[in-house]
Write a protein that holds these residues in place. Structure first.
Motif, PDB file in Angstrom:
ATOM      1  N   GLU A 119      25.384  -2.517   6.332  1.00  0.00           N
ATOM      2  CA  GLU A 119      26.312  -1.503   6.832  1.00  0.00           C
ATOM      3  C   GLU A 119      27.566  -2.125   7.430  1.00  0.00           C
ATOM      4  OE1 GLU A 119      24.932   0.838  10.190  1.00  0.00           O
ATOM      5  OE2 GLU A 119      25.573   2.644   9.160  1.00  0.00           O
ATOM      6  N   LYS A 120      27.408  -3.300   8.038  1.00  0.00           N
ATOM      7  CA  LYS A 120      28.549  -3.963   8.660  1.00  0.00           C
ATOM      8  C   LYS A 120      28.386  -5.476   8.550  1.00  0.00           C
ATOM      9  CE  LYS A 120      26.350  -3.618  13.213  1.00  0.00           C
ATOM     10  NZ  LYS A 120      26.517  -3.160  14.612  1.00  0.00           N
ATOM     11  N   ASP A 121      29.454  -6.195   8.905  1.00  0.00           N
ATOM     12  CA  ASP A 121      29.473  -7.657   8.807  1.00  0.00           C
ATOM     13  C   ASP A 121      29.309  -8.087   7.347  1.00  0.00           C
ATOM     14  OD1 ASP A 121      29.576  -7.658  11.634  1.00  0.00           O
ATOM     15  OD2 ASP A 121      27.399  -7.597  11.748  1.00  0.00           O
ATOM     16  N   VAL A 122      29.241  -9.392   7.104  1.00  0.00           N
ATOM     17  CA  VAL A 122      28.954  -9.917   5.766  1.00  0.00           C
ATOM     18  C   VAL A 122      27.922 -11.032   5.892  1.00  0.00           C
ATOM     19  CG1 VAL A 122      31.196  -9.366   4.733  1.00  0.00           C
ATOM     20  CG2 VAL A 122      30.871 -11.576   5.867  1.00  0.00           C
ATOM     21  N   ALA A 123      27.115 -11.179   4.855  1.00  0.00           N
ATOM     22  CA  ALA A 123      26.105 -12.244   4.831  1.00  0.00           C
ATOM     23  C   ALA A 123      26.457 -13.211   3.705  1.00  0.00           C
ATOM     24  CB  ALA A 123      24.715 -11.664   4.627  1.00  0.00           C
ATOM     25  N   LEU A 124      26.734 -14.446   4.080  1.00  0.00           N
ATOM     26  CA  LEU A 124      27.037 -15.492   3.115  1.00  0.00           C
ATOM     27  C   LEU A 124      25.728 -16.155   2.721  1.00  0.00           C
ATOM     28  CD1 LEU A 124      29.617 -16.708   1.837  1.00  0.00           C
ATOM     29  CD2 LEU A 124      29.599 -18.423   3.666  1.00  0.00           C
ATOM     30  N   THR A 125      25.392 -16.130   1.432  1.00  0.00           N
ATOM     31  CA  THR A 125      24.121 -16.701   0.983  1.00  0.00           C
ATOM     32  C   THR A 125      24.353 -17.764  -0.085  1.00  0.00           C
ATOM     33  OG1 THR A 125      23.686 -15.116  -0.829  1.00  0.00           O
ATOM     34  CG2 THR A 125      23.038 -14.447   1.402  1.00  0.00           C
ATOM     35  N   PHE A 126      23.516 -18.788  -0.053  1.00  0.00           N
ATOM     36  CA  PHE A 126      23.614 -19.889  -1.004  1.00  0.00           C
ATOM     37  C   PHE A 126      22.256 -20.088  -1.681  1.00  0.00           C
ATOM     38  CE2 PHE A 126      26.779 -20.707   2.247  1.00  0.00           C
ATOM     39  CZ  PHE A 126      27.891 -21.127   1.530  1.00  0.00           C
ATOM     40  N   ASN A 127      22.252 -20.142  -2.996  1.00  0.00           N
ATOM     41  CA  ASN A 127      21.046 -20.477  -3.748  1.00  0.00           C
ATOM     42  C   ASN A 127      21.044 -21.973  -4.052  1.00  0.00           C
ATOM     43  OD1 ASN A 127      20.529 -17.763  -3.806  1.00  0.00           O
ATOM     44  ND2 ASN A 127      20.569 -17.554  -6.038  1.00  0.00           N
ATOM     45  N   ILE A 128      19.893 -22.609  -3.853  1.00  0.00           N
ATOM     46  CA  ILE A 128      19.743 -24.010  -4.261  1.00  0.00           C
ATOM     47  C   ILE A 128      18.453 -24.146  -5.066  1.00  0.00           C
ATOM     48  CG2 ILE A 128      19.720 -26.432  -3.580  1.00  0.00           C
ATOM     49  CD1 ILE A 128      20.875 -25.706  -0.914  1.00  0.00           C
ATOM     50  N   GLY A 129      18.603 -24.496  -6.339  1.00  0.00           N
ATOM     51  CA  GLY A 129      17.448 -24.673  -7.204  1.00  0.00           C
ATOM     52  C   GLY A 129      17.237 -26.104  -7.666  1.00  0.00           C
ATOM     53  N   TRP A 130      18.328 -26.870  -7.735  1.00  0.00           N
ATOM     54  CA  TRP A 130      18.164 -28.257  -8.180  1.00  0.00           C
ATOM     55  C   TRP A 130      19.396 -29.077  -7.785  1.00  0.00           C
ATOM     56  CZ3 TRP A 130      21.330 -30.804 -11.815  1.00  0.00           C
ATOM     57  CH2 TRP A 130      22.286 -29.995 -12.425  1.00  0.00           C
ATOM     58  N   GLY A 131      19.228 -30.380  -7.808  1.00  0.00           N
ATOM     59  CA  GLY A 131      20.342 -31.292  -7.549  1.00  0.00           C
ATOM     60  C   GLY A 131      20.368 -31.810  -6.123  1.00  0.00           C
ATOM     61  N   ASP A 132      21.021 -32.931  -5.930  1.00  0.00           N
ATOM     62  CA  ASP A 132      21.063 -33.547  -4.598  1.00  0.00           C
ATOM     63  C   ASP A 132      22.469 -33.949  -4.165  1.00  0.00           C
ATOM     64  OD1 ASP A 132      21.492 -35.634  -6.346  1.00  0.00           O
ATOM     65  OD2 ASP A 132      19.674 -36.736  -5.822  1.00  0.00           O
ATOM     66  N   THR A 183      22.655 -17.832   5.068  1.00  0.00           N
ATOM     67  CA  THR A 183      21.273 -17.822   4.592  1.00  0.00           C
ATOM     68  C   THR A 183      21.181 -18.659   3.327  1.00  0.00           C
ATOM     69  OG1 THR A 183      20.906 -15.616   5.519  1.00  0.00           O
ATOM     70  CG2 THR A 183      19.334 -16.380   3.859  1.00  0.00           C
ATOM     71  N   PHE A 184      20.273 -19.623   3.328  1.00  0.00           N
ATOM     72  CA  PHE A 184      20.046 -20.486   2.168  1.00  0.00           C
ATOM     73  C   PHE A 184      18.728 -20.098   1.503  1.00  0.00           C
ATOM     74  CE2 PHE A 184      23.187 -22.878   4.437  1.00  0.00           C
ATOM     75  CZ  PHE A 184      23.848 -23.638   3.493  1.00  0.00           C
ATOM     76  N   PHE A 185      18.817 -19.708   0.243  1.00  0.00           N
ATOM     77  CA  PHE A 185      17.623 -19.420  -0.537  1.00  0.00           C
ATOM     78  C   PHE A 185      17.270 -20.676  -1.332  1.00  0.00           C
ATOM     79  CE2 PHE A 185      19.212 -15.196   0.400  1.00  0.00           C
ATOM     80  CZ  PHE A 185      18.040 -14.506   0.691  1.00  0.00           C
ATOM     81  N   LEU A 186      16.150 -21.271  -0.969  1.00  0.00           N
ATOM     82  CA  LEU A 186      15.758 -22.573  -1.510  1.00  0.00           C
ATOM     83  C   LEU A 186      14.545 -22.453  -2.418  1.00  0.00           C
ATOM     84  CD1 LEU A 186      15.925 -24.583   1.847  1.00  0.00           C
ATOM     85  CD2 LEU A 186      17.809 -24.096   0.257  1.00  0.00           C
ATOM     86  N   ALA A 187      14.613 -23.091  -3.574  1.00  0.00           N
ATOM     87  CA  ALA A 187      13.439 -23.181  -4.439  1.00  0.00           C
ATOM     88  C   ALA A 187      12.441 -24.141  -3.796  1.00  0.00           C
ATOM     89  CB  ALA A 187      13.841 -23.678  -5.826  1.00  0.00           C
ATOM     90  N   GLY A 188      11.168 -23.780  -3.836  1.00  0.00           N
ATOM     91  CA  GLY A 188      10.148 -24.627  -3.231  1.00  0.00           C
ATOM     92  C   GLY A 188      10.110 -26.021  -3.832  1.00  0.00           C
ATOM     93  N   SER A 189      10.297 -26.127  -5.143  1.00  0.00           N
ATOM     94  CA  SER A 189      10.273 -27.440  -5.802  1.00  0.00           C
ATOM     95  C   SER A 189      11.437 -28.302  -5.324  1.00  0.00           C
ATOM     96  CB  SER A 189      10.332 -27.270  -7.318  1.00  0.00           C
ATOM     97  OG  SER A 189      11.467 -26.501  -7.695  1.00  0.00           O
ATOM     98  N   TRP A 190      12.602 -27.690  -5.103  1.00  0.00           N
ATOM     99  CA  TRP A 190      13.758 -28.440  -4.589  1.00  0.00           C
ATOM    100  C   TRP A 190      13.493 -28.867  -3.147  1.00  0.00           C
ATOM    101  CZ3 TRP A 190      17.071 -27.901  -0.452  1.00  0.00           C
ATOM    102  CH2 TRP A 190      18.217 -28.706  -0.470  1.00  0.00           C
ATOM    103  N   ALA A 191      12.950 -27.978  -2.345  1.00  0.00           N
ATOM    104  CA  ALA A 191      12.677 -28.288  -0.935  1.00  0.00           C
ATOM    105  C   ALA A 191      11.723 -29.467  -0.805  1.00  0.00           C
ATOM    106  CB  ALA A 191      12.105 -27.067  -0.234  1.00  0.00           C
TER     107      ALA A 191
END
Length: 250
Positions: free
Chosen positions: A53-66, A85-93
């Motif tokens: 409803e308000k503000d903005v959420a900056l999100t980053f996906n990380i699936g591979w790479g270093d 908010t960082f959405f991380l793949a378990g295999s990358w983590a």
């Protein structure tokens, strides 16, 4: 007899017109409800949160790479951005515990991007559950607990995956504004895409190595958001601080 047939034909035509009008009226209200139903309040099953409803959420996906995650973290720190908010793949983590640790220590929210980068709409139910559980275990070993947000690895989801995620204790988070940084269109186009941001947007960006221009575009992106007086919050903060909209799928 002919008079009766003429009247009957008119009646049929009128009935058809009424039925068609009723159909489109019902469809209008159905589509309107899809857009406006608040998350967590639907009676017909879970939906994916895609807007607040308000503000903005900056999100980053990380699936591979270093290579790309650290420069992005450096920019966020330099620009004094404390909420993302960082959405991380378990295999990358699992492969990059030091970067996961930095994300957590610098106060950013962690959501799951599944374990393997697989399209949930193409997997059997058991495989979706297995992917979520593998990711859950990977983060447990990294001592990251209480993750409640899940983003479908490829961005594709259906009612099955929504239900499976909910039963596992997760809310699927989509997005309302795509930066298109994953296409590497050039820094200016990424900035232009995010310049369209408005209150409530969940913005999709990437910190995988395939997104080669994200870090370079980020200072201008952040400047654009600040000029528009859009406060950056985590997805969880956005959900908690006001009404959020959800997305229904077939």
């Amino acid at each position: 007899m002919n008079f009766f047939v003429v009247l009957n034909g008119k009646s049929i035509k009128q009935a058809l017109v009424i039925m068609i009008a009723a159909f489109f009226t019902a469809w209008f209200f159905y589509v309107e409800n899809i857009v406006q139903i608040p998350a967590f309040s639907s009676d017909d099953g879970p939906k994916a949160v895609y807007k607040g409803e308000k503000d903005v959420a900056l999100t980053f996906n990380i699936g591979w790479g270093d290579e790309k995650a650290e420069p992005i973290l450096d920019v966020l720190k330099k620009e004094n951005v404390s909420s993302a908010t960082f959405f991380l793949a378990g295999s990358w983590a699992e492969r990059h515990p030091e970067l996961v640790s930095r994300i957590v220590k610098e106060g950013y929210e962690v959501g799951m991007l599944g374990y393997d980068y697989k399209d949930y709409t193409e997997l059997e139910d058991a495989k979706i559950r297995q992917d979520i559980l593998k990711a859950q275990e990977a983060f447990r070993k990294l001592n990251i607990k209480d993750i409640e947000l899940l983003r479908a690895p490829t961005g594709h989801f259906d009612k099955r995956s929504l239900n499976i995620a909910e039963r596992a204790g997760y809310t699927i988070v989509h997005w309302s504004l795509d930066s298109k940084d994953w296409t590497n269109p050039g820094v200016q186009l990424i900035v232009d895409n995010i310049s369209k941001a408005k209150k409530g947007d969940i913005i999709l960006m990437h910190a995988s190595d395939s997104a080669k221009q994200t870090a370079a575009s980020l200072p201008q992106v952040l400047d654009q958001l600040k000029k528009k007086n859009l406060k950056m919050v985590t997805v969880s903060e956005m959900i908690a601080n006001g009404k959020s909209d959800s997305k229904e799928v077939n």
